[in-house]
Design a protein around this motif. Sequence first.
Motif, PDB file in Angstrom:
ATOM      1  N   LEU A  71       0.817  -1.203   0.000  1.00  0.00           N
ATOM      2  CA  LEU A  71       0.000   0.000   0.000  1.00  0.00           C
ATOM      3  C   LEU A  71       0.858   1.264   0.000  1.00  0.00           C
ATOM      4  CD1 LEU A  71      -2.805  -1.043   2.517  1.00  0.00           C
ATOM      5  CD2 LEU A  71      -2.891  -1.039   0.019  1.00  0.00           C
ATOM      6  N   THR A  72       2.103   1.145   0.454  1.00  0.00           N
ATOM      7  CA  THR A  72       3.025   2.284   0.434  1.00  0.00           C
ATOM      8  C   THR A  72       3.633   2.478  -0.952  1.00  0.00           C
ATOM      9  OG1 THR A  72       3.584   1.942   2.775  1.00  0.00           O
ATOM     10  CG2 THR A  72       5.118   3.258   1.462  1.00  0.00           C
ATOM     11  N   LYS A  73       4.108   1.403  -1.556  1.00  0.00           N
ATOM     12  CA  LYS A  73       4.781   1.486  -2.856  1.00  0.00           C
ATOM     13  C   LYS A  73       3.802   1.585  -4.025  1.00  0.00           C
ATOM     14  CE  LYS A  73       9.053   1.026  -1.367  1.00  0.00           C
ATOM     15  NZ  LYS A  73      10.037   2.137  -1.481  1.00  0.00           N
ATOM     16  N   PHE A  74       2.595   1.033  -3.873  1.00  0.00           N
ATOM     17  CA  PHE A  74       1.599   1.052  -4.946  1.00  0.00           C
ATOM     18  C   PHE A  74       0.276   1.625  -4.433  1.00  0.00           C
ATOM     19  CE2 PHE A  74       4.630  -2.048  -6.439  1.00  0.00           C
ATOM     20  CZ  PHE A  74       4.620  -1.927  -7.828  1.00  0.00           C
ATOM     21  N   PRO A  75       0.260   2.912  -4.069  1.00  0.00           N
ATOM     22  CA  PRO A  75      -0.975   3.485  -3.516  1.00  0.00           C
ATOM     23  C   PRO A  75      -2.135   3.513  -4.502  1.00  0.00           C
ATOM     24  CG  PRO A  75       0.640   5.206  -3.984  1.00  0.00           C
ATOM     25  CD  PRO A  75       1.346   3.907  -4.161  1.00  0.00           C
ATOM     26  N   TYR A  76      -1.832   3.519  -5.812  1.00  0.00           N
ATOM     27  CA  TYR A  76      -2.888   3.588  -6.822  1.00  0.00           C
ATOM     28  C   TYR A  76      -3.020   2.306  -7.642  1.00  0.00           C
ATOM     29  CZ  TYR A  76      -2.213   8.500  -5.684  1.00  0.00           C
ATOM     30  OH  TYR A  76      -2.076   9.687  -5.007  1.00  0.00           O
ATOM     31  N   GLY A  77      -2.131   1.356  -7.432  1.00  0.00           N
ATOM     32  CA  GLY A  77      -2.192   0.128  -8.213  1.00  0.00           C
ATOM     33  C   GLY A  77      -1.934  -1.117  -7.395  1.00  0.00           C
ATOM     34  N   GLY A  78      -2.086  -1.010  -6.081  1.00  0.00           N
ATOM     35  CA  GLY A  78      -1.876  -2.157  -5.208  1.00  0.00           C
ATOM     36  C   GLY A  78      -3.196  -2.738  -4.729  1.00  0.00           C
ATOM     37  N   ILE A  79      -3.395  -4.026  -4.966  1.00  0.00           N
ATOM     38  CA  ILE A  79      -4.637  -4.694  -4.552  1.00  0.00           C
ATOM     39  C   ILE A  79      -4.290  -5.891  -3.685  1.00  0.00           C
ATOM     40  CG2 ILE A  79      -6.714  -5.901  -5.304  1.00  0.00           C
ATOM     41  CD1 ILE A  79      -4.944  -3.676  -7.779  1.00  0.00           C
ATOM     42  N   ILE A  80      -4.960  -6.002  -2.539  1.00  0.00           N
ATOM     43  CA  ILE A  80      -4.732  -7.095  -1.595  1.00  0.00           C
ATOM     44  C   ILE A  80      -5.998  -7.934  -1.502  1.00  0.00           C
ATOM     45  CG2 ILE A  80      -4.253  -7.674   0.816  1.00  0.00           C
ATOM     46  CD1 ILE A  80      -2.794  -4.894   0.935  1.00  0.00           C
ATOM     47  N   LEU A  81      -5.870  -9.217  -1.778  1.00  0.00           N
ATOM     48  CA  LEU A  81      -6.992 -10.137  -1.621  1.00  0.00           C
ATOM     49  C   LEU A  81      -6.801 -10.904  -0.318  1.00  0.00           C
ATOM     50  CD1 LEU A  81      -7.426 -11.635  -5.215  1.00  0.00           C
ATOM     51  CD2 LEU A  81      -8.247  -9.466  -4.295  1.00  0.00           C
ATOM     52  N   ARG A  82      -7.866 -10.972   0.480  1.00  0.00           N
ATOM     53  CA  ARG A  82      -7.794 -11.694   1.760  1.00  0.00           C
ATOM     54  C   ARG A  82      -8.808 -12.834   1.799  1.00  0.00           C
ATOM     55  NH1 ARG A  82      -7.433  -7.156   6.586  1.00  0.00           N
ATOM     56  NH2 ARG A  82      -5.263  -6.494   6.259  1.00  0.00           N
ATOM     57  N   PRO A  83      -8.555 -13.901   1.062  1.00  0.00           N
ATOM     58  CA  PRO A  83      -9.457 -15.061   1.147  1.00  0.00           C
ATOM     59  C   PRO A  83      -9.203 -15.833   2.427  1.00  0.00           C
ATOM     60  CG  PRO A  83      -7.612 -15.573  -0.270  1.00  0.00           C
ATOM     61  CD  PRO A  83      -7.450 -14.128   0.123  1.00  0.00           C
TER      62      PRO A  83
END
Length: 288
Positions: free
Chosen positions: A192-204
Amino acid sequence: MRTPASRLIHSKPSLSGLLYAVAASRNGRYLSTDSNKVDEPFKVEEAETVNVPPPAAEKLLVLGGNGFVGSHVCKEALDRGLKVDSLSRSGRSSVRDSWANAVTWHQGDLLSPNSWKEALNGVSAVISCVGGFGSHSHMYKINGTANINAIRAASEKGVKRFVYISAADFGLANYLLQGYYEGKRAAETELLTKFPYGGIILRPGFIYGTRNVGSVKLPLGVIGSPMEMLLQHAKPLNQLPLVGPLFTPPVNVNAVAKVAVRAASDPVFPPGIIDVYGILRYTQPRSR
């Protein structure tokens, strides 16, 4: 006093009229004083046809592409027309399915950056499926440090989007697997720091589907599918103190793969964290 006819005879041609006449003569058409006569027709030159090649398919790098989730991500990306590369410590997948031949396999260790950075050449998006269990320190390295190294390298290389497949919070279970969850959360923070506009985290939560173990295929859906149907509508149970997260519904590996590839390839897919219910929502058919 001049009559209307005399005014027309003595009037001077306008500048715009002269320019039009010059332009018309250059285009090969000469207008006579007779409005019904054209000395020469328009000469229209045919525009040159230029063959423009279609845009190249976007290149996706899947970290851990020979694993359970990673292999499904690779297949989903190929089905969507993406060019797919995979990086893992063992290199080529042992899967004998035909789609595996369309993947470019790289061998490298994320904990040794010099062994794999060339795999990022020409990559527009990365999906990390890297994770593992073991001792506290081992789990932190695999789930945290390895992914942090990948995130930093991708950012330096100018990669546009980075999707990280993390894990849902299971409450009490987190204390039993501290290294696992501490590593996951450290990687999430870095992303979220390095990719504030292109970072996606999936939490299955629990991911089920057909898992290949050597030549044997384990149908984990026999257990996971009924649990998903039962628990996806029992969201209030997830709010119970301490044990609530244990009621998080499992999710099919194909659903995780679909959302991950969509997040990596769709430039308007919103950045941030997507929980189990978000994954299920993104995989539902769109209403017309």
